[in-house]
Design a protein around this motif. Structure first.
Motif, PDB file in Angstrom:
ATOM      1  N   GLU A 320       0.832  -1.200   0.000  1.00 31.01           N
ATOM      2  CA  GLU A 320       0.000   0.000   0.000  1.00 31.01           C
ATOM      3  C   GLU A 320       0.874   1.260   0.000  1.00 31.01           C
ATOM      4  OE1 GLU A 320      -3.136   2.401  -0.293  1.00 31.01           O
ATOM      5  OE2 GLU A 320      -3.224   0.204  -0.400  1.00 31.01           O
ATOM      6  N   GLU A 321       1.948   1.237   0.757  1.00 34.14           N
ATOM      7  CA  GLU A 321       2.855   2.389   0.792  1.00 34.14           C
ATOM      8  C   GLU A 321       3.490   2.660  -0.567  1.00 34.14           C
ATOM      9  OE1 GLU A 321       5.634   1.241   3.748  1.00 34.14           O
ATOM     10  OE2 GLU A 321       4.213   1.425   5.428  1.00 34.14           O
ATOM     11  N   ASN A 322       3.618   1.631  -1.385  1.00 32.73           N
ATOM     12  CA  ASN A 322       4.290   1.765  -2.685  1.00 32.73           C
ATOM     13  C   ASN A 322       3.316   1.622  -3.852  1.00 32.73           C
ATOM     14  OD1 ASN A 322       7.461   1.737  -2.206  1.00 32.73           O
ATOM     15  ND2 ASN A 322       6.510   0.387  -0.686  1.00 32.73           N
ATOM     16  N   ARG A 323       2.044   1.924  -3.607  1.00 32.89           N
ATOM     17  CA  ARG A 323       1.033   1.740  -4.646  1.00 32.89           C
ATOM     18  C   ARG A 323       1.323   2.568  -5.899  1.00 32.89           C
ATOM     19  NH1 ARG A 323      -5.377   1.076  -3.548  1.00 32.89           N
ATOM     20  NH2 ARG A 323      -6.017   0.678  -5.703  1.00 32.89           N
ATOM     21  N   ARG A 324       1.731   3.799  -5.719  1.00 39.79           N
ATOM     22  CA  ARG A 324       2.017   4.651  -6.884  1.00 39.79           C
ATOM     23  C   ARG A 324       3.205   4.123  -7.685  1.00 39.79           C
ATOM     24  NH1 ARG A 324       1.388  10.985  -4.917  1.00 39.79           N
ATOM     25  NH2 ARG A 324      -0.845  10.888  -4.392  1.00 39.79           N
ATOM     26  N   HIS A 325       4.151   3.560  -6.980  1.00 41.73           N
ATOM     27  CA  HIS A 325       5.336   3.021  -7.638  1.00 41.73           C
ATOM     28  C   HIS A 325       5.025   1.728  -8.390  1.00 41.73           C
ATOM     29  CE1 HIS A 325       9.491   1.908  -8.300  1.00 41.73           C
ATOM     30  NE2 HIS A 325       9.414   0.857  -7.501  1.00 41.73           N
ATOM     31  N   HIS A 327       1.788   0.667  -9.362  1.00 42.71           N
ATOM     32  CA  HIS A 327       0.702   0.862 -10.336  1.00 42.71           C
ATOM     33  C   HIS A 327      -0.207  -0.374 -10.453  1.00 42.71           C
ATOM     34  CE1 HIS A 327       2.830   4.469 -11.561  1.00 42.71           C
ATOM     35  NE2 HIS A 327       3.912   3.758 -11.845  1.00 42.71           N
TER      36      HIS A 327
END
Length: 407
Positions: A320-325, A327
Motif C-alpha cells: 500500500e505504501e508503494n502503490r504509486r510506484h 501501479h
C-alpha cells in the motif's frame, strides 16, 4: 569423538525432562566423548514472550524482539547446566555470542555467517560439557540476533560444522523423520534415512522436525546428522547423501498451515514489475514462497504469492505504501489457506505422480487454489478447513498404491 547434541523445547520443558536430558548427556560424556549441547527455549516460552511483546505494541521493533526472545534459550542453557552440575558433571553455559556464532543483521531472521569456536574449544580442552543457547548469535553491529523459529537446529549444525564434530544429534519429541506428521496421519511411518535434498524440501514445506537452514548447512559441510527422540532409545533417522535415491519415488508428505496468500491485481504487463514487487519485500527480510503470475490481458496481469501469516500485515502495508510506484488496481489476501506437498527424489523421472495426487484430492472433494512444482516436490494451496483430510488422503494414496514410500 566430538558429538553435538541439540534438545528442543519439549525435551527441556520441565524439571523432570531437564534431568532426563542431563542423564542422556551424562551417558555420552561418560562414554569418553566430548559433548557440545544446544538447547531451545522451554515449552511455550517463546510464544509467551511474543505475546508479552504484543501486549506493548502491535508491531514491536525486530531488534527489541531479538533482545526479548533470546532470553528464552538463555534460561534453558543455565537450567540444564545446573542439572548437569547437580549430577556431578563439569559443565558451562555460553550464549550465542560467547559461542562465536556470527550472523547477518536481519533481526528475527538472521543467517549464520561464520562460527569462531575458540571459546568452545577452550572449554572442551578443560573437559567441560559446553551448553550453548540455540537460536541466537550476534551481528557485526554487536547486536543480539535470532535465527527464526526452529533456529536452534541451525545453531547445532553450524557448531558441528565449525568444530568438525563427528556427529550431530537432533533430539526431539518424535523418534525420527516420518512420511507425515504422525499426530495427524495415523498411517505415517518412520524413515531409517532420508537424503539432504528431500529433507530440505520437507523442512521448507512445513515439516517441523528440522529447520530448513540446518539441512542446508548439513549438506554444504557434509555434517553427519541424525534425528531421534529424547524420550526413548529408538535409532532415529539419518539425514545424508543417499546413493540409490533414484529408486525412491515419494519420501514424505508435508502440511504447512502457516500460509497467507497475497494477490496483486491489475499490475502493468511490462518488464520489471515482479522485480519491483519482490525487491521491496526482500529489503524487509520477508520470505516469499509460491509465486504465480498470470499470462496477462488488457495490458495488465496479476501476481499471486504466499508468505508466512505473521508477515501478511507487513506485506500489505508495504504494498500500500508503494502503490504509486507499483501501479496496481487492488490487493486481496487470504490467511485461511494451507500448503500441502509431496516430496520425492524419484518423481522427476516418473509420469503420473501429479495425477495421482490431484485425483486423491478430487476424490476427497478438496479444491486446489494454486499449484507449484519442482524436480522433487509438488505443492498445492488448499483451504485450511480441508487440511487434515487432504493430508491423510494424499498420504494414503501413495502408501496404498504401487507408488510406495521408502521402507
Amino acid at each position: 569423538m566430538l558429538i553435538v547434541q541439540k534438545f528442543g523445547g519439549s525435551s527441556v520443558a520441565n524439571v523432570e525432562r531437564l534431568f532426563n536430558v542431563a542423564d542422556r548427556i551424562a551417558a555420552t560424556y561418560r562414554d569418553g566423548h566430548k559433548v557440545v549441547v544446544v538447547v531451545s527455549a522451554q515449552g511455550d516460552t517463546t510464544d509467551d514472550l511474543i505475546a508479552k511483546a504484543h501486549e506493548i505494541s502491535d508491531r514491536p521493533s525486530r531488534r527489541e524482539m531479538d533482545m526479548l526472545m533470546a532470553t528464552g534459550e538463555q534460561q534453558s542453557m543455565a537450567l540444564l547446566t545446573m542439572a548437569l552440575q547437580q549430577r556431578g558433571l563439569p559443565a558451562v553455559s555460553l550464549t550465542g555470542w560467547q559461542a562465536g556464532i556470527s550472523t547477518s543483521s536481519a533481526h528475527t531472521a538472521a543467517r549464520v555467517r561464520k562460527v569462531n569456536p575458540q571459546r568452545i574449544s577452550h572449554e572442551l580442552e578443560k573437559n567441560n560439557i559446553v551448553v550453548v543457547a540455540g537460536f541466537q548469535g550476534y551481528s557485526k553491529q554487536d547486536d543480539i540476533t535470532t535465527l527464526g523459529r526452529g533456529g536452534s537446529d541451525t545453531t547445532a549444525v553450524a557448531l558441528a560444522a565449525g568444530l568438525s564434530a563427528e556427529l550431530c544429534e537432533i533430539y526431539t519429541d518424535v523418534d525420527g523423520v516420518y512420511t507425515a506428521d504422525p499426530r495427524i496421519v495415523k498411517k505415517a511411518r518412520k524413515l531409517d534415512e532420508i537424503s539432504y535434498d528431500e529433507m530440505l524440501e520437507l523442512a521448507s514445506l512445513g515439516a517441523k522436525v528440522l529447520h530448513s537452514r540446518s539441512v542446508e548447512l548439513a549438506k554444504k559441510y557434509s555434517v553427519n546428522l541424525v534425528v531421534r527422540s529424547s524420550l526413548t532409545d529408538a535409532p532415529g533417522t539419518y539425514v545424508k547423501e543417499v546413493g540409490s535415491m533414484e529408486n525412491v519415488l515419494v519420501s514424505g508428505v508435508a502440511l504447512d498451515k502457516n500460509v497467507a496468500r497475497v494477490t496483486i491485481v491489475g499490475v502493468k504487463d511490462e518488464p520489471g514489475v515482479a522485480h519491483r514487487v519482490f525487491s521491496l519485500l526482500s529489503k524487509r527480510s520477508i520470505s516469499v514462497d509460491i509465486i504465480i503470475q498470470s499470462i496477462g490481458s488488457a495490458n495488465s496481469k496479476d501476481i499471486m504469492f504466499t508468505v508466512e501469516r505473521s508477515s501478511e500485515r507487513e506485506v500489505l502495508d508495504i504494498l500500500e505504501e508503494n502503490r504509486r510506484h507499483l501501479h496496481y488496481d487492488h490487493i486481496t489476501s487470504d490467511n485461511s489457506m494451507c500448503k500441502l506437498s509431496i516430496v520425492g527424489a524419484g518423481m522427476v523421472s516418473t509420469p503420473g505422480v501429479a495425477t495421482t495426487m490431484f485425483e486423491a484430492l478430487s476424490d476427497t472433494n478438496v479444491n486446489i487454489g494454486a499449484i507449484s512444482t519442482s524436480e522433487v516436490k509438488i505443492s498445492v494451496l488448499i483451504d485450511e478447513k480441508d487440511a487434515d483430510k487432504a493430508y491423510n488422503a494424499v498420504h494414503d494414496v501413495f502408501v496404498d498404491t504401487n507408488i510406495q514410500f521408502r521402507n
